[in-house]
Motif scaffolding. Sequence first.
Motif, PDB file in Angstrom:
ATOM      1  N   MET A 125       0.970  -1.210  -0.043  1.00  0.00           N
ATOM      2  CA  MET A 125       0.014  -0.048  -0.066  1.00  0.00           C
ATOM      3  C   MET A 125       0.966   1.304  -0.110  1.00  0.00           C
ATOM      4  N   LYS A 126       1.232   1.852  -1.139  1.00  0.00           N
ATOM      5  CA  LYS A 126       1.981   2.937  -1.131  1.00  0.00           C
ATOM      6  C   LYS A 126       0.896   4.135  -1.121  1.00  0.00           C
ATOM      7  N   GLN A 127       1.573   5.247  -0.525  1.00  0.00           N
ATOM      8  CA  GLN A 127       0.493   6.432  -0.352  1.00  0.00           C
ATOM      9  C   GLN A 127       1.590   7.726  -0.598  1.00  0.00           C
ATOM     10  N   ASN A 128       0.719   8.416  -1.412  1.00  0.00           N
ATOM     11  CA  ASN A 128       1.665   9.895  -1.569  1.00  0.00           C
ATOM     12  C   ASN A 128       1.770  10.662  -0.219  1.00  0.00           C
ATOM     13  N   LYS A 129       3.028  10.979  -0.196  1.00  0.00           N
ATOM     14  CA  LYS A 129       3.538  11.743   1.022  1.00  0.00           C
ATOM     15  C   LYS A 129       2.672  12.812   1.563  1.00  0.00           C
ATOM     16  N   HIS A 130       2.336  13.631   0.725  1.00  0.00           N
ATOM     17  CA  HIS A 130       1.637  14.917   1.281  1.00  0.00           C
ATOM     18  C   HIS A 130       0.100  14.395   1.630  1.00  0.00           C
ATOM     19  N   ALA A 131      -0.516  13.203   0.946  1.00  0.00           N
ATOM     20  CA  ALA A 131      -1.926  12.786   1.291  1.00  0.00           C
ATOM     21  C   ALA A 131      -1.564  12.286   2.976  1.00  0.00           C
ATOM     22  N   LEU A 132      -0.748  11.498   2.888  1.00  0.00           N
ATOM     23  CA  LEU A 132      -0.475  10.687   4.166  1.00  0.00           C
ATOM     24  C   LEU A 132      -0.387  11.688   5.401  1.00  0.00           C
ATOM     25  N   LEU A 133       0.640  12.872   5.276  1.00  0.00           N
ATOM     26  CA  LEU A 133       0.934  13.896   6.172  1.00  0.00           C
ATOM     27  C   LEU A 133      -0.451  14.704   6.519  1.00  0.00           C
ATOM     28  N   LYS A 134      -1.320  15.013   5.640  1.00  0.00           N
ATOM     29  CA  LYS A 134      -2.349  15.608   5.675  1.00  0.00           C
ATOM     30  C   LYS A 134      -3.556  14.805   6.400  1.00  0.00           C
ATOM     31  N   GLU A 135      -3.346  13.518   6.191  1.00  0.00           N
ATOM     32  CA  GLU A 135      -4.566  12.720   6.850  1.00  0.00           C
ATOM     33  C   GLU A 135      -4.177  12.563   8.369  1.00  0.00           C
ATOM     34  N   LEU A 136      -2.906  12.527   8.670  1.00  0.00           N
ATOM     35  CA  LEU A 136      -2.416  12.443  10.163  1.00  0.00           C
ATOM     36  C   LEU A 136      -2.545  13.992  10.938  1.00  0.00           C
ATOM     37  N   TYR A 137      -2.296  14.808  10.004  1.00  0.00           N
ATOM     38  CA  TYR A 137      -2.298  16.340  10.627  1.00  0.00           C
ATOM     39  C   TYR A 137      -3.977  16.445  10.937  1.00  0.00           C
ATOM     40  N   LEU A 138      -4.814  15.840  10.214  1.00  0.00           N
ATOM     41  CA  LEU A 138      -6.117  16.204  10.506  1.00  0.00           C
ATOM     42  C   LEU A 138      -6.716  15.381  11.744  1.00  0.00           C
ATOM     43  N   ILE A 139      -6.073  14.185  11.854  1.00  0.00           N
ATOM     44  CA  ILE A 139      -6.391  13.357  12.938  1.00  0.00           C
ATOM     45  C   ILE A 139      -5.869  13.999  14.175  1.00  0.00           C
ATOM     46  N   ALA A 140      -4.635  14.600  14.123  1.00  0.00           N
ATOM     47  CA  ALA A 140      -3.909  15.323  15.442  1.00  0.00           C
ATOM     48  C   ALA A 140      -4.725  16.560  15.622  1.00  0.00           C
ATOM     49  N   GLU A 141      -5.095  17.261  14.456  1.00  0.00           N
ATOM     50  CA  GLU A 141      -5.973  18.457  14.684  1.00  0.00           C
ATOM     51  C   GLU A 141      -7.388  18.012  15.681  1.00  0.00           C
ATOM     52  N   ASP A 142      -7.864  16.912  15.119  1.00  0.00           N
ATOM     53  CA  ASP A 142      -9.185  16.464  15.786  1.00  0.00           C
ATOM     54  C   ASP A 142      -8.897  16.307  17.283  1.00  0.00           C
ATOM     55  N   ALA A 143      -7.877  15.555  17.781  1.00  0.00           N
ATOM     56  CA  ALA A 143      -7.444  15.090  18.923  1.00  0.00           C
ATOM     57  C   ALA A 143      -7.339  16.515  19.958  1.00  0.00           C
ATOM     58  N   LEU A 144      -6.594  17.436  19.227  1.00  0.00           N
ATOM     59  CA  LEU A 144      -6.411  18.661  19.956  1.00  0.00           C
ATOM     60  C   LEU A 144      -7.668  19.096  20.241  1.00  0.00           C
ATOM     61  N   ASN A 145      -8.556  19.278  19.186  1.00  0.00           N
ATOM     62  CA  ASN A 145      -9.822  20.048  19.644  1.00  0.00           C
ATOM     63  C   ASN A 145     -10.815  19.452  20.760  1.00  0.00           C
TER      64      ASN A 145
END
Length: 186
Positions: free
Chosen positions: A1-21
């Motif tokens: 399962m390869k994933q575009n670096k920018h897409a992966l970082l964005k996905e993880l960033y959104l999860i972190a943002e949700d956890a922060l909220n």
Amino acid sequence: MKQNKHALLKELYLIAEDALNTAQSYKNLSEQTLNYKPNPESWSILECLEHLNLYGDFYIPAIEKSILNAPTFHGPEMFKPGLFGNYFANMMKGKNGKIKKIKSPKDKNPVNSNLNIGVIDRFIKQTESLKHLLKQAEKVSLNKARTPISISNLIKLKLGDTFRFYVYHIERHMRQSEKIKTHNNL
């Protein structure tokens, strides 16, 4: 399962943002509510966050060091998970919405700790650092930069796998904390 670096970082960033909220919303709850446990063996909201803080104490500096020591890498990259890293990340994420219970190491288990609202502030600070590191990771290779894992300095994972494990671990315990909040009818 390869994933575009920018897409992966964005996905993880959104999860972190949700956890922060979610963590910021917990600051409006009483300490009694934050320390509520559905049963004596389970964790409270604060224990979930403290568990994450204990992992953050290791992973935030390890990720930061990995990024600082990695050569600058611009351009497109497809992230390909490593064998161990993918295993650990998927263990945290679960399959088909089902999350398997995992026993925490003693040094990362905050059960029956005397915790206060400062745990939330510490988690918020660590999550803000994580978000910053996810942004910095745009400039390095997620495949080539490596980080040690908390259970052994002998095993090093690709930076992308470390991010996936760490962020999915946060997501896992934030879901747990939300279930505790719901169980307490809040």
